[in-house]
Scaffold this active site. Structure first.
Site, PDB file in Angstrom:
ATOM      1  N   GLN A 100      23.935  65.231   8.021  1.00 54.19           N
ATOM      2  CA  GLN A 100      23.139  65.278   9.252  1.00 54.19           C
ATOM      3  C   GLN A 100      22.113  64.136   9.241  1.00 54.19           C
ATOM      4  O   GLN A 100      21.239  64.078   8.370  1.00 54.19           O
ATOM      5  CB  GLN A 100      22.432  66.625   9.362  1.00 54.19           C
ATOM      6  CG  GLN A 100      21.840  66.844  10.746  1.00 54.19           C
ATOM      7  CD  GLN A 100      21.000  68.094  10.860  1.00 54.19           C
ATOM      8  OE1 GLN A 100      20.217  68.407   9.973  1.00 54.19           O
ATOM      9  NE2 GLN A 100      21.151  68.811  11.971  1.00 54.19           N
ATOM     10  N   TYR A 181      12.899  67.307  16.815  1.00 54.63           N
ATOM     11  CA  TYR A 181      12.758  65.992  16.183  1.00 54.63           C
ATOM     12  C   TYR A 181      12.980  64.863  17.195  1.00 54.63           C
ATOM     13  O   TYR A 181      13.091  65.107  18.393  1.00 54.63           O
ATOM     14  CB  TYR A 181      13.670  65.914  14.951  1.00 54.63           C
ATOM     15  CG  TYR A 181      13.267  66.941  13.927  1.00 54.63           C
ATOM     16  CD1 TYR A 181      11.993  66.896  13.349  1.00 54.63           C
ATOM     17  CD2 TYR A 181      14.099  68.008  13.584  1.00 54.63           C
ATOM     18  CE1 TYR A 181      11.575  67.868  12.440  1.00 54.63           C
ATOM     19  CE2 TYR A 181      13.693  68.981  12.679  1.00 54.63           C
ATOM     20  CZ  TYR A 181      12.428  68.902  12.111  1.00 54.63           C
ATOM     21  OH  TYR A 181      12.012  69.866  11.218  1.00 54.63           O
ATOM     22  N   GLY A 320      23.511  79.652   8.180  1.00 51.97           N
ATOM     23  CA  GLY A 320      22.462  78.960   7.448  1.00 51.97           C
ATOM     24  C   GLY A 320      21.988  79.774   6.263  1.00 51.97           C
ATOM     25  O   GLY A 320      22.464  79.644   5.139  1.00 51.97           O
TER      26      GLY A 320
HETATM   27  C1  LIG Z   1      15.594  76.716   4.644  1.00 47.24           C
HETATM   28  C2  LIG Z   1      16.099  76.200   5.970  1.00 47.24           C
HETATM   29  C3  LIG Z   1      16.277  74.850   6.142  1.00 47.24           C
HETATM   30  C4  LIG Z   1      16.798  74.348   7.350  1.00 47.24           C
HETATM   31  N1  LIG Z   1      17.037  72.999   7.476  1.00 47.24           N
HETATM   32  C5  LIG Z   1      17.647  72.524   8.593  1.00 47.24           C
HETATM   33  C6  LIG Z   1      18.030  71.160   8.681  1.00 47.24           C
HETATM   34  O1  LIG Z   1      17.873  70.368   7.741  1.00 47.24           O
HETATM   35  N2  LIG Z   1      18.614  70.748   9.840  1.00 47.24           N
HETATM   36  C7  LIG Z   1      18.830  71.597  10.901  1.00 47.24           C
HETATM   37  O2  LIG Z   1      19.354  71.166  11.939  1.00 47.24           O
HETATM   38  N3  LIG Z   1      18.497  72.901  10.813  1.00 47.24           N
HETATM   39  C8  LIG Z   1      17.933  73.385   9.690  1.00 47.24           C
HETATM   40  N4  LIG Z   1      17.664  74.728   9.585  1.00 47.24           N
HETATM   41  C9  LIG Z   1      18.154  75.655  10.636  1.00 47.24           C
HETATM   42  C10 LIG Z   1      19.531  76.203  10.210  1.00 47.24           C
HETATM   43  O3  LIG Z   1      20.504  75.166  10.188  1.00 47.24           O
HETATM   44  C11 LIG Z   1      20.020  77.300  11.170  1.00 47.24           C
HETATM   45  O4  LIG Z   1      20.025  76.784  12.483  1.00 47.24           O
HETATM   46  C12 LIG Z   1      19.137  78.547  11.120  1.00 47.24           C
HETATM   47  O5  LIG Z   1      18.914  78.969   9.783  1.00 47.24           O
HETATM   48  C13 LIG Z   1      19.793  79.691  11.911  1.00 47.24           C
HETATM   49  O6  LIG Z   1      21.058  80.039  11.337  1.00 47.24           O
HETATM   50  P1  LIG Z   1      21.220  81.368  10.443  1.00 47.24           P
HETATM   51  O7  LIG Z   1      20.752  82.515  11.301  1.00 47.24           O
HETATM   52  O8  LIG Z   1      22.676  81.469  10.111  1.00 47.24           O
HETATM   53  O9  LIG Z   1      20.356  81.205   9.225  1.00 47.24           O
HETATM   54  C14 LIG Z   1      17.100  75.240   8.406  1.00 47.24           C
HETATM   55  C15 LIG Z   1      16.879  76.615   8.226  1.00 47.24           C
HETATM   56  C16 LIG Z   1      16.398  77.100   7.027  1.00 47.24           C
HETATM   57  C17 LIG Z   1      16.233  78.601   6.852  1.00 47.24           C
END
Ligand SMILES: Cc1cc2nc3c(=O)[nH]c(=O)nc-3n(C[C@H](O)[C@H](O)[C@H](O)COP(=O)(O)O)c2cc1C
Length: 364
Positions: A100, A181, A320
Site C-alpha cells: 500500500q 491521508y 484487518g
Molecule cells: C493496527 C491497525 C493498523 C491499520 N493500518 C492501516 C494501514 O496501514 N492502512 C490502511 O488503509 N488501513 C489501516 N488500518 C485499517 C484496516 O485496514 C481496516 O480497514 C480496519 O481494521 C477495519 O477492518 P477490520 O474490521 O477487519 O479490522 C489499520 C487498522 C488497525 C487496527
C-alpha cells in the site's frame, strides 16, 4: 458438500488469488526509523500467506510522506532490500502480496519531516487526532498548502515508489486514497479549499488521485494496481466528510474503473451508515460505477464474509484486526474455528510480542 464462494479462487486483474480472503493493510510500527521493514516482517507476512492476497501495511513513498514513527518506506535501496526479504518469504509460502503506497499529507509532525519542515496538504487546515512520533503521541502540526508546481513532484514520488515496489518483488500495489491521508484530503471538499485545477469541482479534487494511479499503472500495468477508498471514515485526524460522499466517490470510482484496474478496495461505513446527509450510503453503487473486482472491508466476520461473497456484494473481503492474532485466519474461517482477539496494546510498536509471537495462554 458445496464450497462457499469465500474459499474459492479468483482473479483481481492479473493477480490470481487462491481464495477471497484478503489481509487488510495494517500499520504495525515495527520498522526502523530509516523506514527499513523489521527483520521480523518476513516471518509475519509469510505466516499469513494462506490468505488469497496480503496487502502490506501503508508504506511511505518519500520522506515527506511520513507521518508516524517506525513505519516502512519505499524510497531507499535499503528499504527495497528489506521488502525483498518479505516478498521472497511470502512467495516461498505460496502467497501473493501487494504493498500500500502512502502519503499522509497533513497527518504528520514537524519532528518527522526533513529539517523540521511543516507537513504538506491541499490547504493549510490543521488535522485533529494524533500522530505517533519517536517521543509519543502528538497533535499533527499545522500543514502548509502545496504550491501548484510541487504537485507533479509528488506524483513522481509515487511513480518512483512503484518502481521500487517492482524491484522489491511485490505482485502489485494498492494506492492508499483512504482514511484521511493526502489523496483523500484532496478528494474531500472539507479538507480541500484550493481554487486551482486541484480544487473546486469533483473532477478537480479527484485529479491528484487519478494522476497518481495513472503514473503507478504506467509502471505496473493497470491490472496490478488497486485503489483503497473510505467514503465515510472520519476516525483518522477527525477528517470531516465530503459534502456529497456518494457523488464524489462514485465519480472517482467510475474514472478509476475506466482504467481497467485490478480492484477497488472500500472501507465501508458501518452497516446502514448514514452518509451525513440523512441518506444511506450505497456501496454497491460504488462497485457498479467502478465495474471491476471489489474488495469489501470493515467489521466483517465469517458469516458476513460468506454472505457478501455468495451474494455478489463483494469479490473478496479484507480482514484487518482478525489477522493480527490469527495468522492462519483463512484456515480458521474455512473450518469455522474460534478466533483469538489480539490485545490492542500490541498493535503498534515493539518487537515480536503481539506480532509474530503470542503467549501460549492467549492461544485460541
Ligand atoms: C493496527 C491497525 C493498523 C491499520 N493500518 C492501516 C494501514 O496501514 N492502512 C490502511 O488503509 N488501513 C489501516 N488500518 C485499517 C484496516 O485496514 C481496516 O480497514 C480496519 O481494521 C477495519 O477492518 P477490520 O474490521 O477487519 O479490522 C489499520 C487498522 C488497525 C487496527
Amino acid at each position: 458438500m458445496t464450497t462457499e464462494t469465500l474459499f474459492t479462487p479468483s482473479r483481481l486483474g492479473a493477480i490470481a488469488v487462491k481464495n477471497r480472503i484478503a489481509m487488510a493493510p495494517l500499520t504495525r510500527s515495527r520498522a526502523g526509523m530509516d523506514g527499513v521493514p523489521s527483520p521480523l516482517a518476513a516471518r509475519y507476512y509469510a505466516e499469513r500467506a494462506s490468505a488469497g492476497l496480503l496487502i502490506a501495511e501503508a508504506t511511505n513513498i518519500s520522506r515527506q510522506a511520513r507521518g508516524y514513527a517506525w513505519t516502512p518506506g519505499l524510497y531507499t535501496d535499503a528499504q527495497v532490500a528489506g521488502w525483498k526479504q518479505v516478498t521472497d518469504a511470502v512467495h516461498a509460502a505460496g502467497g501473493r502480496i501487494v504493498v500500500q503506497l502512502w502519503h499522509v499529507g497533513r497527518m504528520s509532525h514537524t519532528s518527522l519531516q526533513e529539517g523540521g519542515a511543516a507537513p504538506v496538504a491541499p490547504s493549510a487546515l490543521q488535522a485533529g487526532g494524533k500522530v505517533f512520533t519517536e517521543t509519543g503521541f502528538e497533535t499533527p502540526s499545522m500543514p502548509r498548502a502545496l504550491e501548484l508546481h510541487e504537485i507533479a513532484a509528488i506524483v513522481e514520488d509515487y511513480r518512483q515508489a512503484a518502481l521500487r515496489a517492482q524491484a522489491a518483488g511485490f505482485d502489485g500495489v494498492e494506492v492508499h486514497a483512504a482514511n484521511g491521508y493526502l489523496l483523500e484530503q484532496f478528494l474531500r471538499d472539507s479538507t480541500n479549499r484550493r481554487t486551482d485545477g486541484y480544487g473546486g469541482s469533483i473532477e478537480n479534487r479527484a485529479r491528484l488521485t487519478m494522476e497518481v494511479v495513472q503514473a503507478v499503472a504506467g509502471v505496473w500495468g493497470a491490472d496490478r494496481v488497486g485503489v483503497r477508498l473510505s467514503p465515510l471514515s472520519t476516525a483518522i485526524g477527525d477528517t470531516p466528510l465530503d459534502s456529497t460522499p456518494q457523488e464524489t466517490h462514485a465519480a472517482l470510482a467510475s474514472r478509476l474503473g475506466a482504467l481497467g484496474l485490478a480492484y477497488l478496495h472500500v472501507v465501508e461505513g458501518q452497516m446502514h451508515a448514514e452518509d451525513g446527509t440523512g441518506r444511506l450510503f450505497d456501496n454497491q453503487a460504488l462497485r457498479q460505477a467502478f465495474g471491476g473486482a471489489y474488495i469489501a472491508n470493515n467489521g466483517y466476520d465469517r458469516q458476513r464474509a460468506i454472505a457478501a461473497t455468495a451474494s455478489g456484494h463483494a469479490d473478496m473481503v479484507a480482514f484487518g484486526r482478525d489477522f493480527i492474532g490469527n495468522p492462519d485466519l483463512a484456515e480458521r474461517l474455512q473450518h469455522g474455528l474460534p478466533l483469538f482477539n489480539a490485545p490492542a496494546a500490541g498493535y503498534f510498536g515493539g518487537g515480536a510480542e503481539g506480532y509474530t509471537e503470542f503467549s501460549v495462554a492467549q492461544a485460541a
